[in-house]
Write a protein that holds these residues in place. Structure first.
Motif, mmCIF file in Angstrom:
data_model
loop_
_atom_site.group_PDB
_atom_site.id
_atom_site.type_symbol
_atom_site.label_atom_id
_atom_site.label_comp_id
_atom_site.label_asym_id
_atom_site.label_seq_id
_atom_site.Cartn_x
_atom_site.Cartn_y
_atom_site.Cartn_z
ATOM 1 N N GLN A 24 0.731 -1.407 -0.162
ATOM 2 C CA GLN A 24 0.424 0.156 0.000
ATOM 3 C C GLN A 24 1.196 1.806 0.568
ATOM 4 O O GLN A 24 0.390 2.706 -0.469
ATOM 5 N N ASP A 25 2.116 0.869 0.506
ATOM 6 C CA ASP A 25 2.600 2.544 0.494
ATOM 7 C C ASP A 25 3.273 3.104 -1.033
ATOM 8 O O ASP A 25 3.159 3.964 -0.730
ATOM 9 N N GLU A 26 3.768 1.682 -1.478
ATOM 10 C CA GLU A 26 4.720 2.259 -2.268
ATOM 11 C C GLU A 26 3.214 2.427 -3.235
ATOM 12 O O GLU A 26 3.766 3.148 -3.867
ATOM 13 N N LEU A 27 2.122 1.494 -3.855
ATOM 14 C CA LEU A 27 1.253 2.107 -4.540
ATOM 15 C C LEU A 27 0.889 3.751 -3.985
ATOM 16 O O LEU A 27 0.473 4.304 -5.065
ATOM 17 N N ASP A 28 0.312 4.101 -3.103
ATOM 18 C CA ASP A 28 0.072 5.036 -2.162
ATOM 19 C C ASP A 28 1.204 6.371 -3.116
ATOM 20 O O ASP A 28 0.907 7.539 -3.901
ATOM 21 N N LEU A 31 0.608 6.534 -6.590
ATOM 22 C CA LEU A 31 -0.415 7.041 -7.204
ATOM 23 C C LEU A 31 -0.097 8.566 -7.289
ATOM 24 O O LEU A 31 -0.799 9.068 -7.313
ATOM 25 N N SER A 32 0.317 9.391 -5.935
ATOM 26 C CA SER A 32 0.446 10.876 -5.163
ATOM 27 C C SER A 32 0.752 11.350 -7.088
ATOM 28 O O SER A 32 0.785 12.613 -6.364
ATOM 29 N N TYR A 33 1.039 10.530 -7.722
ATOM 30 C CA TYR A 33 1.826 11.493 -8.573
ATOM 31 C C TYR A 33 1.069 11.497 -10.164
ATOM 32 O O TYR A 33 0.715 12.622 -10.854
ATOM 33 N N ALA A 34 -0.401 11.184 -10.279
ATOM 34 C CA ALA A 34 -1.498 10.366 -10.727
ATOM 35 C C ALA A 34 -2.214 11.919 -10.640
ATOM 36 O O ALA A 34 -2.129 12.556 -9.940
ATOM 37 N N GLY A 35 -3.217 11.775 -11.943
ATOM 38 C CA GLY A 35 -4.224 12.953 -12.141
ATOM 39 C C GLY A 35 -5.233 12.414 -13.213
ATOM 40 O O GLY A 35 -4.530 12.272 -14.573
ATOM 41 N N SER A 228 12.920 6.874 1.318
ATOM 42 C CA SER A 228 12.013 5.925 1.358
ATOM 43 C C SER A 228 10.432 6.635 0.551
ATOM 44 O O SER A 228 10.160 7.347 -0.145
ATOM 45 N N PHE A 229 9.279 5.449 0.883
ATOM 46 C CA PHE A 229 7.860 5.980 0.111
ATOM 47 C C PHE A 229 7.122 7.198 0.681
ATOM 48 O O PHE A 229 6.625 8.000 0.130
ATOM 49 N N GLU A 230 7.912 7.578 1.773
ATOM 50 C CA GLU A 230 7.239 8.534 2.687
ATOM 51 C C GLU A 230 7.781 9.933 1.782
ATOM 52 O O GLU A 230 7.720 10.735 2.657
ATOM 53 N N MET A 241 16.594 0.888 -1.420
ATOM 54 C CA MET A 241 15.970 1.328 -2.303
ATOM 55 C C MET A 241 16.200 2.909 -2.512
ATOM 56 O O MET A 241 15.986 3.966 -1.779
ATOM 57 N N PHE A 242 16.332 3.865 -3.981
ATOM 58 C CA PHE A 242 16.679 5.142 -4.027
ATOM 59 C C PHE A 242 15.351 4.965 -4.918
ATOM 60 O O PHE A 242 15.074 4.251 -6.013
ATOM 61 N N LEU A 243 14.951 6.054 -4.676
ATOM 62 C CA LEU A 243 12.966 6.747 -5.192
ATOM 63 C C LEU A 243 13.655 7.930 -6.195
ATOM 64 O O LEU A 243 14.157 8.727 -5.887
ATOM 65 N N PHE A 244 13.131 7.994 -7.071
ATOM 66 C CA PHE A 244 13.372 9.317 -7.430
ATOM 67 C C PHE A 244 12.363 9.873 -8.496
ATOM 68 O O PHE A 244 11.627 9.023 -9.059
#
Length: 248
Positions: A24-28, A31-35, A228-230, A241-244
């Motif tokens: 759920q944290d990864e999905l959120d 999703l936070s960039y979607a529109g 992190s996903f936060e 993990m690195f998130l970009f």
């Protein structure tokens, strides 16, 4: 089929049992960039554990993947899904997207760094002027302990009562930062082996600041790196993990 990092039939069956739904944290996070007004592309969408929830939220999303077996699973879940079978390294299109993402560290599967840089430039060219590219990679903190012999890694029970087993061994090439983790999937009926499938699994593990250089060379002007996903800012190699988050 002996192709590096190809998700074959037994691999896909195990993946579906272990990863049928996105965390759920990864999905959120994605999703936070979607529109609702955005045209979205998921590269390496697999069996749809992210793409299907995007569809359920009403987003305009397309998927691309190179595994026939994974796409078949996706279509079983969402027959209406807009997906294409393609090797993204060879993929071409004139379309542009407002949001492109690659989940679950899958960019690390591109272990040829020259090819990886070409793919980053291709993705940059597929974005609208205000578009965003979001993805994750594995880091050197995620490397496995070396072992020379195949050892039991995972065992799962399938719905038909058969046992599906994964045996792996690991070797980390320090100079090239490649984690070699070849695996053998074996399907058993009791003690009788029914089928086996080899997977040549390799990932490039990143150091802090490494990917940022590739992204700048590809033409991305705004780059945020999270640990992190936060969306905590990454400061070193200690995270797995690195998130970009990338903009033109």
């Amino acid at each position: 089929m002996n192709i590096k990092n190809y998700y074959g039939s037994l691999c896909t069956e195990m993946y579906e049992i272990l990863h049928d739904k996105a965390p759920q944290d990864e999905l959120d996070f994605y999703l936070s960039y979607a529109g609702k007004n955005k045209k979205i592309l998921e590269i390496m969408c697999g069996s749809g554990r992210f793409l299907v929830p995007f569809l359920e939220h009403g987003y305009d999303i397309r998927g691309i993947d190179f595994s026939v077996e994974m796409l078949e699973k996706l279509k079983q879940k969402a027959p209406e899904a807009d997906v294409e079978y393609a090797d993204f390294a060879e993929y071409t299109t004139d379309e542009q997207f407002d949001y492109i993402f690659i989940s679950s560290g899958s960019v690390s599967l591109f272990t040829d760094m020259i090819l990886c840089q070409k793919i980053l430039k291709k993705i940059k060219g597929m974005l609208t002027p205000a578009g965003q590219f979001v993805f994750a990679v594995d880091t050197i903190a995620d490397k496995c302990q070396d072992n020379d012999d195949y050892e039991m890694s995972v065992s799962v029970k399938m719905k038909n009562g058969l046992d599906l087993v994964l045996k792996t061994k690991n070797y980390f090439d320090v100079q090239r930062q490649i984690q070699f983790s070849p695996g053998i999937y074996e399907l058993y009926d009791g003690g009788r082996l029914l089928k086996s499938e080899y997977m040549d699994f390799q990932t490039h593990l990143y150091k802090f600041g490494e990917m940022e250089g590739y992204l700048r060379e590809a033409g991305f002007a705004e780059i945020s790196t999270y640990s992190s996903f936060e969306k905590e800012t990454a400061i070193n190699d200690c995270c797995e993990m690195f998130l970009f988050e990338c903009k033109l």
